[in-house]
Scaffold this motif. Sequence first.
Motif, PDB file in Angstrom:
ATOM      1  N   HIS A  97       0.879  -1.180   0.000  1.00 20.41           N
ATOM      2  CA  HIS A  97       0.000   0.000   0.000  1.00 20.41           C
ATOM      3  C   HIS A  97       0.913   1.225   0.000  1.00 20.41           C
ATOM      4  O   HIS A  97       1.529   1.559   1.014  1.00 20.41           O
ATOM      5  N   LYS A 119      -0.967  -7.757  -5.142  1.00 22.22           N
ATOM      6  CA  LYS A 119      -1.869  -6.619  -4.920  1.00 22.22           C
ATOM      7  C   LYS A 119      -1.027  -5.407  -4.549  1.00 22.22           C
ATOM      8  O   LYS A 119      -0.360  -5.389  -3.505  1.00 22.22           O
ATOM      9  N   ILE A 177      -1.257  -1.306  -4.221  1.00 28.38           N
ATOM     10  CA  ILE A 177      -2.200  -0.191  -4.105  1.00 28.38           C
ATOM     11  C   ILE A 177      -1.472   1.143  -4.137  1.00 28.38           C
ATOM     12  O   ILE A 177      -0.494   1.341  -3.419  1.00 28.38           O
ATOM     13  N   HIS A 200      -2.129   5.166  -3.393  1.00 27.26           N
ATOM     14  CA  HIS A 200      -3.077   5.971  -2.609  1.00 27.26           C
ATOM     15  C   HIS A 200      -2.638   7.430  -2.661  1.00 27.26           C
ATOM     16  O   HIS A 200      -1.553   7.787  -2.185  1.00 27.26           O
ATOM     17  N   THR A 236      -2.330  -2.053  -9.027  1.00 24.90           N
ATOM     18  CA  THR A 236      -3.521  -2.864  -9.291  1.00 24.90           C
ATOM     19  C   THR A 236      -4.786  -2.183  -8.773  1.00 24.90           C
ATOM     20  O   THR A 236      -5.887  -2.461  -9.253  1.00 24.90           O
ATOM     21  N   ASP A 237      -4.627  -1.306  -7.788  1.00 25.58           N
ATOM     22  CA  ASP A 237      -5.758  -0.590  -7.185  1.00 25.58           C
ATOM     23  C   ASP A 237      -5.336   0.861  -6.956  1.00 25.58           C
ATOM     24  O   ASP A 237      -4.208   1.127  -6.513  1.00 25.58           O
ATOM     25  N   LEU A 245      -6.451   4.495  -5.132  1.00 27.39           N
ATOM     26  CA  LEU A 245      -7.297   5.127  -4.126  1.00 27.39           C
ATOM     27  C   LEU A 245      -6.924   6.596  -3.985  1.00 27.39           C
ATOM     28  O   LEU A 245      -5.787   6.993  -4.242  1.00 27.39           O
ATOM     29  N   PHE A 248     -10.388   5.455 -10.215  1.00 27.97           N
ATOM     30  CA  PHE A 248      -9.877   5.303  -8.857  1.00 27.97           C
ATOM     31  C   PHE A 248     -11.060   5.294  -7.888  1.00 27.97           C
ATOM     32  O   PHE A 248     -12.167   5.700  -8.240  1.00 27.97           O
ATOM     33  N   ILE A 249     -10.803   4.838  -6.687  1.00 28.83           N
ATOM     34  CA  ILE A 249     -11.825   4.767  -5.637  1.00 28.83           C
ATOM     35  C   ILE A 249     -11.531   5.845  -4.605  1.00 28.83           C
ATOM     36  O   ILE A 249     -10.389   5.999  -4.162  1.00 28.83           O
ATOM     37  N   ILE A 299     -11.235  -3.599  -0.014  1.00 30.25           N
ATOM     38  CA  ILE A 299     -10.209  -3.387  -1.024  1.00 30.25           C
ATOM     39  C   ILE A 299      -9.063  -4.413  -0.853  1.00 30.25           C
ATOM     40  O   ILE A 299      -8.533  -4.925  -1.829  1.00 30.25           O
ATOM     41  N   TYR A 300      -8.744  -4.718   0.408  1.00 26.42           N
ATOM     42  CA  TYR A 300      -7.700  -5.719   0.673  1.00 26.42           C
ATOM     43  C   TYR A 300      -8.169  -7.134   0.371  1.00 26.42           C
ATOM     44  O   TYR A 300      -7.369  -8.070   0.341  1.00 26.42           O
TER      45      TYR A 300
END
Length: 359
Positions: A89, A110, A112, A114, A144-145, A147, A163-164, A356-357
């Motif tokens: 993260h 994974k 992330i 942010h 991959t994600d 935020l 994005f979230i 998300i995790y």
Amino acid sequence: MKRVLHFQGRMGLGGAESFMMNIYRKLDRKKVQFDFVIYDDYSDVTDYHEEIQSMGGRIFVVTNPKRNIIQYVIDVNKLLKKYEFDIVHNEVYFGGGLNLYLSKMNGIKKRIAHSHATEDGKGNGLLIQILRICFKKLLLKNGTDFLAVSHEAGVSLFGNNPFIIVHNGIDLKNYEGTRKDSIDKKNELGVPSDSFIIGNIGRLEKQKNQKLLIEIFSKIKLKKANSKLVIVGEGSLRSELEKQIIKNGLEKDILLLGERKDIPELLNIFDVFVMTSLYEGLPMVGLEAQASKKKLVLSDTISKDTMLTPNVSFVSLESPLEVWEEKITSPPFDNKITELLLTYDSDYTVKQIMEIYGI
């Protein structure tokens, strides 16, 4: 149990660090554990270190990439090979793409990214511009994600990529101060009970722009003699701000409190919370001030998503000092909790992060 490695850079009392600690305290640590990467320059910033270790987390110190990027890559590679992590993260705005690239190369599935800010504050020199482009490409290719704390913070780092938005969760019940609490805290600080208190919380760095705030306060003091300015935070510009305060003859009226752990209690004594930042994503202290039912006056460079309650105003950094003065000193000075603010409760955010995790 899954282990999440957070690239933070430092674990002081800043907004991004406080946000992640709020999450860490509330999640089910039988299902997920946090570890943190910090730079050696900040290894002595230990505000959260003991608490992290008491909860089962680890703190890994690596070379600051600003000083030696090759050694940084070596350090991070060694770390990722030695220990097993399920998730990375990244909360480093400038250069985060490198962290995600190294994580991918070491098999972490994974990854992330942010975004906590609307810009990196590194300037626009040719080398910085080239690095910014390279790091952003690495970020978008290897993440991959994605935020962000606000829409503006997401667009600034991820552009048109999806994005979230993950709210900067706070524990709202911590900000329910009473009048007696306020009187006790004023007595502790040696502030007269009838003072008009303007508050600011933020690192003493260029981004937070407290130099302008002191100039604004100088104007306010001429018309409102019982005014006091309380600035909470520490940083490299402390001595410069102290000189400015002395030059303006405000030594008795401006309190530089340094880093504090009694933020809810300090917010309780403020009449107005003011931020003159050059840029912000969605500042957690802005949420905390609203949870404390305070009036807010913010620079218009701060995300408009920060406005979750009625009594929040935005002022241009180009506006005359008189405009700031009027906004700050004009009633009303109270505020109301709204349904929108309630969605920023940390319980809500913990649930979102756990989803998300994949937990």
